[in-house]
Design an enzyme around this catalytic site. Sequence first.
Site, PDB file in Angstrom:
ATOM      1  N   ASP A 127      -5.537  -3.129  11.813  1.00  0.00           N
ATOM      2  CA  ASP A 127      -4.379  -2.242  11.855  1.00  0.00           C
ATOM      3  C   ASP A 127      -4.170  -1.797  13.295  1.00  0.00           C
ATOM      4  OD1 ASP A 127      -2.247  -0.740  10.987  1.00  0.00           O
ATOM      5  OD2 ASP A 127      -3.431   0.672   9.807  1.00  0.00           O
ATOM      6  N   CYS A 140       0.827  -1.213   0.000  1.00  0.00           N
ATOM      7  CA  CYS A 140       0.000   0.000   0.000  1.00  0.00           C
ATOM      8  C   CYS A 140       0.860   1.261   0.000  1.00  0.00           C
ATOM      9  CB  CYS A 140      -0.912  -0.002   1.219  1.00  0.00           C
ATOM     10  SG  CYS A 140      -2.289   1.177   1.091  1.00  0.00           S
TER      11      CYS A 140
END
Length: 207
Positions: A128, A9
């Site tokens: 996360d 990402c």
Amino acid sequence: MSRTRIKICGLTRPQDVRAAVDAGADAIGFVFYPPSPRHVSFDQAAELAALLPPFVAAVGLFVNPDPGFVDEALRRVPLQLLQFHGDEAEADCARYGRPWIRAARVRAGVDLLEFAACHPGARGILLDAFVEGYGGGGKTFDWSLIPAGLDRPLILSGGLDPENVREAVRRVRPWAVDVSSGVEVAKGIKDAAMMAAFIAGVRDADG
């Protein structure tokens, strides 16, 4: 055993996209969150997405976006998957008619089973670390906080890097892993050798 999928990402440069693809990434994430140092414009993202071969997905990351902003992204960039990383409700994520995943910021006291239940349309739940800001903080979280019984594919994120990804995959056995800062030499600038080492670590853990 299922092969762990890999998303890299926060890419901003053509050479990094090519290196990620060459190393074996399954998905590339583009950050459409202006405060992020990894933010890309729609024009930049469209140019980068055009480099992706078949079966490597382009993922758009959004944080509490205005609907018109996402609509414009979808018009301008060939995204296969949307990733919502803020405080979006189910309806906010589902309105675009595209597959989407929802990020949860994990810390003690967060009920991840309830979180998943509140987002029934999510194709997967991304876990996360809870940090100031959204994503790319380079912090791991306590993997023992992940409950058994999540009914959606689990995407593990948060502080993963070439040194710890083997242990992460072996302990958590996620559907996929998502890395950003752990393969960078500077924010938004990836390192080809680190991406290759990260992916090799995942494959080693897969056995």
